[in-house]
Structure formats: C-alpha cells, structure tokens
Design an enzyme around this catalytic site. Sequence first.
Site, PDB file in Angstrom:
ATOM      1  N   HIS A 360       0.678  -1.180   0.034  1.00  0.00           N
ATOM      2  CA  HIS A 360       0.093   0.038  -0.139  1.00  0.00           C
ATOM      3  C   HIS A 360       0.765   1.304  -0.044  1.00  0.00           C
ATOM      4  CE1 HIS A 360      -4.000  -1.534   0.600  1.00  0.00           C
ATOM      5  NE2 HIS A 360      -3.494  -2.611   1.174  1.00  0.00           N
ATOM      6  N   LYS A 556      -0.319  14.408   0.859  1.00  0.00           N
ATOM      7  CA  LYS A 556      -1.598  14.878   0.512  1.00  0.00           C
ATOM      8  C   LYS A 556      -1.833  16.330   0.125  1.00  0.00           C
ATOM      9  CE  LYS A 556      -3.917  10.570   2.589  1.00  0.00           C
ATOM     10  NZ  LYS A 556      -4.609   9.948   1.611  1.00  0.00           N
ATOM     11  N   LYS A 662     -14.881   7.633  -4.718  1.00  0.00           N
ATOM     12  CA  LYS A 662     -16.342   7.887  -4.253  1.00  0.00           C
ATOM     13  C   LYS A 662     -17.060   9.398  -4.394  1.00  0.00           C
ATOM     14  CE  LYS A 662     -14.229   5.999   0.162  1.00  0.00           C
ATOM     15  NZ  LYS A 662     -13.661   6.526   1.486  1.00  0.00           N
TER      16      LYS A 662
HETATM   17  C1  LIG Z   1     -12.332   6.658   1.714  1.00  0.00           C
HETATM   18  C2  LIG Z   1     -11.834   7.006   2.919  1.00  0.00           C
HETATM   19  C3  LIG Z   1     -10.511   7.209   3.392  1.00  0.00           C
HETATM   20  C4  LIG Z   1      -9.747   7.366   2.143  1.00  0.00           C
HETATM   21  O1  LIG Z   1      -9.580   8.596   1.469  1.00  0.00           O
HETATM   22  P1  LIG Z   1      -8.333   8.853   0.513  1.00  0.00           P
HETATM   23  O2  LIG Z   1      -8.980  10.319  -0.040  1.00  0.00           O
HETATM   24  O3  LIG Z   1      -8.412   7.863  -0.495  1.00  0.00           O
HETATM   25  O4  LIG Z   1      -7.227   9.185   1.216  1.00  0.00           O
HETATM   26  C5  LIG Z   1     -10.248   7.681   4.382  1.00  0.00           C
HETATM   27  N1  LIG Z   1     -11.145   7.651   5.605  1.00  0.00           N
HETATM   28  C6  LIG Z   1     -12.465   7.585   5.315  1.00  0.00           C
HETATM   29  C7  LIG Z   1     -13.284   7.735   6.571  1.00  0.00           C
HETATM   30  C8  LIG Z   1     -12.934   7.032   3.904  1.00  0.00           C
HETATM   31  O5  LIG Z   1     -14.141   6.945   3.918  1.00  0.00           O
END
Ligand SMILES: *Cc1c(COP(=O)(O)O)cnc(C)c1O
Length: 810
Positions: A360, A556, A662
């Site tokens: 990962h 990030k 998402k």
């Molecule tokens: C999807 C999700 C993540 C991952 O988010 P990234 O933008 O891919 O880092 C982290 N925390 C929660 C609660 C999520 O639902």
Amino acid sequence: MSQLLAEPAADQGSIPLAARIVDTLAHRIGKDEKAARPHDWLAATILTVRDEIIDRWMASTKAAHQAGAKRVYYLSLEFLIGRLLRDAISNLGANDAVREALASLGVDLAEIEEIEPDAALGNGGLGRLAACFMESLASLDLPAYGYGIRYVNGMFRQRIDDGFQLELPENWLAHGNPWEFERRESAYFVGFGGEVTATEEGTSHWSPAEAVEAVAVDTPVVGWRGKRVNTLRLWTARAFDPIRLDRFNAGDFQGALAGQLRAETLTRVLYPNDSTPAGQELRLRQEYFFSSASIQDIVRRHVQYFGDIRTLPEKAAIQLNDTHPAVSVAELMRLLVDHHDLTFDEAWDVTRATFGYTNHTLLPEALESWPLPLFERLLPRHMQLVYAINAKLLRGARAQGVDDHAISAISLIDEGGERRVRMANLAFAGSHSVNGVAALHTELMKSTVFADLHRVFPDRINNKTNGITPRRWLQQCNPGLTSLLRETIGDAFLDDAEALTALAPHAEDAAFRDRFAAVKRENKVALAQYLKDTMRLRLDPDAMFDVQIKRIHEYKRQLLNIIETVALYDQIRSHPERDWVPRVKLFAGKAASSYHNAKLIIKLANDVAKRVNADPAIGDLLKVVFVPNYNVSLAEKIIPAANLSEQISTAGMEASGTGNMKFAINGALTIGTLDGANIEIKDRVGDDNIFIFGLTADEVEQHRAAGWDRRATIDGSAELSQAVNAIASGVFSPDDPGRYKDLMGGLYDHDWFLVAADFDGYAACQRRVDDRWRDQPAWQAAAIRNVAQVGWFSSDRTIREYARDIWGVM
Ligand SMILES: *Cc1c(COP(=O)(O)O)cnc(C)c1O
C-alpha cells in the site's frame, strides 16, 4: 421484515415487523414502548435485523462447508467499517419495511441510524478498503473471513479546540455492541518470548515465557440482496488467569490483576503512538497476536474439514493487507514444521501457494521493519525461521547470478546500521502474488522498493486497482441520486455498477441535467443544515462545495490547497469587482498524534477559516470550514454534497486513493495530479471531464534528483510569495505570529512534497474550474459523465480480479 424478503424465515414470516421490534424491545432490552429511548429503539432494531441475518449467516457457512469450497481469508490490522445498520437493512432490501415499521411506532429510522456509533477500527484508506472488500466478497457470494483486532478504543476521536487537534478516546463499545457474537469455543493460545530448544528428533520446541488467550468475536457482513453473509472475525485478548487469587488474598490487588491488564492492553487501541520503544513493542505484539490467532484458526478449520494440511492452498487463500500481518508467513511455517511435521521445503511450498500480499505504500518511513533484537526476544522461533527462509531466498538468488548489492536489497534482514527484519521482503518472499493498488503504483513498485525482488521473481508483482462498494458509497449515502438514476436508466446498475455507462447520453439532455443538479443541491442543503446544527455555520448551498477530506499528511498536500485559498482570499480582497465564483472550502481529516507538521496544517486551516469567515469584505464569496472528527459517517454526509474533489497528492506518493472514486461516482469533478487511481479515473472519464495539473511522478523524481531553486520558484510567483509571506509573518496567527514560520520556511528549504513547485499549475487549474462552473450546463454534463464512467471502480470489479488472478476462487 421477513415477508418482504425473498426467502422469509419460516417461523417469523407471519409476525409483522413492528410487532417483532416491540417484542425484542421488551424481551431483550427490557423496556416497553413508553419507556424506550432512541438508543433502546436502535438496539431493538439492530437485534431484530440481526435475527434475520443469522439464518442466512448459518446457511452461508453450512453451504460453503458442504461444498468443500475454497475460502478467502483477508488479514488486516484495520477494518474501517463505520455504521452497520443502514448497510444491513439496505442490503437486505428492507429499507421501506423497517422505516415504515418504526414509523408506525412513532420512531424515525434516520434518527436512530444517526446515533449508532461508528466502528472506527481503522485509520483511513487501507482500513476502508478492507471494509469495502468484505462487503463485495459477500455480495459476490464468495466464502470469506476478515481477520483483525477488536480494538476497545479504535481510532481516536478528534476534537478541534481553538483550532488545534485534540485526541480523545473513542468509546464505541461503551454501551455494548449488538452486532457481535463472542465465540468462546474459538480461542487460541498466543505466546511471546521464552526460548527454543532442539528436541531429540531434531525438531524445535518453543516455550514462550508468557501467553495470552485470543478470543474470537464475530460480526456478520451482509452482501447485496442478502445473498450471502460472511464473517468478520476480530480477536480480543484475555489473560488465562484473569485474577491471581494468591496475590489478591495477600493484599496485592494490583498485582493480582496485572496479567489481565497486560492482556487487555494488547487490544486496547489502534496504532499506539510508536515513537517510544514501549509503543513499538506493543505494535509488534498486536501484529503477532492477531496473525497467530488467525493462522491457527485457518489451520484448525482446514484440518478439521479436509484432514491433510498439505492441501491448504487448494482450500484457503490468505491475503495480507499490507505488511502488518506479514509475520503470518513465519507463523504458518512454524505450525507446519513444528506442529504438522512437514519438512521445511514442503512447508515453504504450502506457505507461498497460500499467501498473497498487497502493498500500500512506497514511502520509506512507512515500510515496516523491526529491530532484530526486539523481534528475536519476542518471537525467538520465528526469528530462526526468518533466518532459514532468508538463507533459502538468498541461495536461490545467488544461483540466478544476482550481485552482492542486489542480495543485500533482497535480504529479509537490513544490515545497514542497526539490524532490522524487513516485513515487506518477508511478505514478498512468502507469497505467490504481490500486488499494487493502482497501475502507476504497481509500476513504481517494480522500479523502486521491489526492483531487485522483481528481477528475481518477475511474475510475482501484479496490479489490482482499488475500488469502493457502490452500495455504501452511492445507494446508501446518496438516495436522491440513486432514485434519479433508477428512473433514468433502470435498476441494472444496482447489481453491476458498470451499467452506469447507460447514463452517458443523458449528459446532453438539458432537462436531465437540471434534475441532476437539483439532487446535488438538495444534498448540499442537507449538509449545510448539518453543519449549521453541529458547528453553527451558515453556508450558501449555491456556492461551489470544494472538498478535501482525508487523513492529514504532507504528501496529500492540504497545505497546497490552504495556500491557494489564502491567495484567492487576497485576490478577492484586491479585486472585489471581479466575477468571483463563490466557494466553500471544506476540509476534514485526522493527523497522527505524533505528526507535528500535520497537526500544524490543521491549525492553519482553522486559523485561515477564522480570519476569512469573519471578513465582511468577502461575504459568501469564500468560506473555509474544517469539520472535526472525519470518519466514515461524516464522509457519507459530505461526499454526496461535493462539487469539487481535491486529489492533489505529490505525484508518485498516493498509492491509489479511494476517496477520489467515491466523489466521482457521486458527481463531483476532480481536480488532481497524475497520481494513483486519478490517472485511471482520467482515462475513463476523459480529459475534458477532469482537471489535471502539476508535475508527473517522473518529473517529481527528476526534480528531487537534480534539485531546483526553491527560492526562485516562490519569488517567481507573485500570488504564491504573497500568500507564503502572509502566513509566515503571522497574518493568520496574530496571537502567535511565529507559528507558521518553520512550516513556510520548509518550502524554501527542501519542499520535499513540491508544494511551491506545483503551486502555479494548481492555481491556474482552479481558475479553469471557475470557468467551467460559470457554464453550469457544461459543469453538470461533466459531472454526469463522471457518474457514468466510474462504475469500473466498484470493489466488485476489484474483488473479481483478486478472485480470478490471485485466489483462484472464480
Ligand atoms: C475513503 C476514506 C478514506 C480514504 O480517502 P483517500 O482520499 O483515498 O485518502 C479515508 N477515511 C475515510 C473515513 C474514508 O471513507
């Protein structure tokens, strides 16, 4: 509810659901309708739904057993599952039935859903992936177990106090957990320390110095349409002697309970702060604890069902979610050699054929390795096996003509400086498949961390681009969009997210665009209402909701977003007459408790928010919001309301990302770098329906290798230098003007994450975003095309690929 399901449970089919909930309330909670409080209704509803699930659960387990089916075991230190009630009801197809039954009792389903605690057994993307995978495995009718730890206090709860992050314990089990079942019969001995002796037969015997009992606690995972129910098995640690009565009777009360406390500490919190040696040791103990219990459970089940341990790889596929469970490789070897009398070579063949490993991260600081003395002290038998595996590995590599330099890179032992055990190399060597989580990430694995291992095992690395479950991340979190989609393209997408492509032509339909925009606006109104209730904020639902929610980390680049926000603020103040696009800049995310800069970035977001939101010259043109305590439930509220999805990591550093997926499936446009799965999203939605900027992964590497003039980069951009100077000089922190001096100084000094280097590209890209927003038909059309084209990122597709290529179960 049963009446409404495909196969009603025979004995309950005729009793109305409302009556069953009332009965549960009386007999299992001990309350009548009058006395019941919302949490009582929640518990009664969960228990009633659970009864429905149990029959299917037992049927699924029995069917897999009778068919002698191969099972998938997903080992993960994190399962970020969030709330379960809505997921279960929705996957059972019982939304309306439950809502109506509760309404007839004067109870609002949405209201009780909202008080279910979030099971925060994970940090972020890796843990959420494990949760999406569990749901997809059940939805695809694959027999599977998730194995992890039942943390009593999972991820900390974040409070923002005067703009600073405060970490509070998350007490999600305080009022019990109606979803779980303790399995007292599934308990295992897990030892630590002690010594290894050679027996007369030439085998080894490990006598641990201490031991705890691992007890299984099971949670059902319901697949889509209730087809199958799988098991999430989480381990809890117990002392064998919960109380030493001899000590207690001698007046040593604390000593009497010390063993129990020591055992319970093991499964107390997720990721204890590992900056102290004691914390590090606890982390390794956790990893071995859950690996050992899981492997023992898998081996026990196999021998019980199939007799011969040599057939394990035909009946079990074990996937290691990152290196946290990598010690499982040595644990399986130990059981095979020491307890099942296989030769070392036989055991190694069985082990490699059984395990798969998912990487990962490429961040060197996140690649796990353990100081050799610690590993040896805690796991002396495993240390011997690691040496033996290493000898075999290196012998094989030398036979292939691998040079000394590559040998030291492949070795399971890092010999540079303090000797350490490399868990990624152990996982790689012990698996028949090693996968990355997006195409770019997989290519970088081959050329960086695993370059030498890849040369020796060229067929082992493969790619499995991550996915998300469209049940939780579209159907459940965005019912408005889901109904519009069903009306427009029918129900096929509910069973196959790739059927969303049928939506593409509707991007050209003005009437449909308006309805699509209206759904988004309703979701924004709902989020604005929530933030008004919880944070006393007033947001304009017609402003662009520009969202960056994810763990706070320098790679990030929340900092890039915040600096650009400051620059925009400055521009709006200087040129109030221009046609500015009103924006709400929304941030959320937790910082690791020991990560200084990440915590400072949270404070900066809050300081900027305080100043900007109170500036009457700005009004509704710009609002900055940091929403506390990011978790799954908050994501489910924010994502359906987002217009713009910020995916702006330094290229080459985000392995995949799943937040990006998402947002896209909920009709947000992405502004992002060519990193992780952003690249694959771009390939699917097309260049015109995504906003890409910044250095590529190759260019990032070249920059870092060749160096660049940081000061010239900053001074060369008027907007950037003004924003950086304003932040550095305390414009946003008048109470502590020096607060951000070092943070900004880092941009001149090293700028490892290339914030300044990417700034101009990012700012220019944001102005292209503004232009598109002003053309609402074009914006909505692009958003619709995103929804239409990202069904491929369903975790069903990902799991099918694992099932076919790695596990051999499809
Ligand atoms: C999807 C999700 C993540 C991952 O988010 P990234 O933008 O891919 O880092 C982290 N925390 C929660 C609660 C999520 O639902």
